[in-house]
Motif scaffolding. Sequence first.
Motif: not given
Length: 192
Positions: A53-59, A69-76, A78-83, A100-106
């Motif tokens: 019951p969880r999802d991983l997003y990568v900004a 921002l991308y959604h991570y599809n663990p079964y493929r 793949e990163l799926e573009y969100v916005n 926090l604003s200098a982070a390269s990835t969240v």
Amino acid sequence: MLRQRRSPRRLSLSEVLTLEQIGWLCWATDGSTGEIAPEKFGRTAPSAGALYPRDLYVATIAGAVPQGLYHYNPYRHELEYVNATTPSDLAQTSPQPDELSAASTVLLFSTSFWRNRMKYDQRGVRFAFMELGHVAQNALLAGNALGLSALSLGGFFDDEVNALVGLDGLHETSAYMVFLRQTEPREATRRN
């Protein structure tokens, strides 16, 4: 590895992560480990009833992966573009945006209560948050293995994050974020 893991107090501007680093980080955090039963797949973090019951997003900032921002599809795997949401946008949803604003990835973790509520009723809410703890720990350890500094954050303005990600805040909600950056050389020396 566990003795070396530290949360930085501030994040300074750092290099963007490579596609390989982002891919491995996502897989290690909550990727598929293969079929465990017919039509059921395991992941790198446990789940009650394998309901996940969880999802991983990568900004991320611009680099090998276009900024956004991308959604991570663990079964493929793949990163799926969100916005177009950036790490800086997510930092602005916290009480400490300057740090926090200098982070390269969240890495942003959301939970979808409906996925396990049908089997576990209200206990499914507890299981969802327990599982996010396992997933977040994987992210922190994977970040450390890649030589990254990671700052986990549970204190943010939920409605603002949900709006950025497109979650309703009731059945699906943001729950946790991990801000990442490259470790500075003097910091890496101090950690050993």
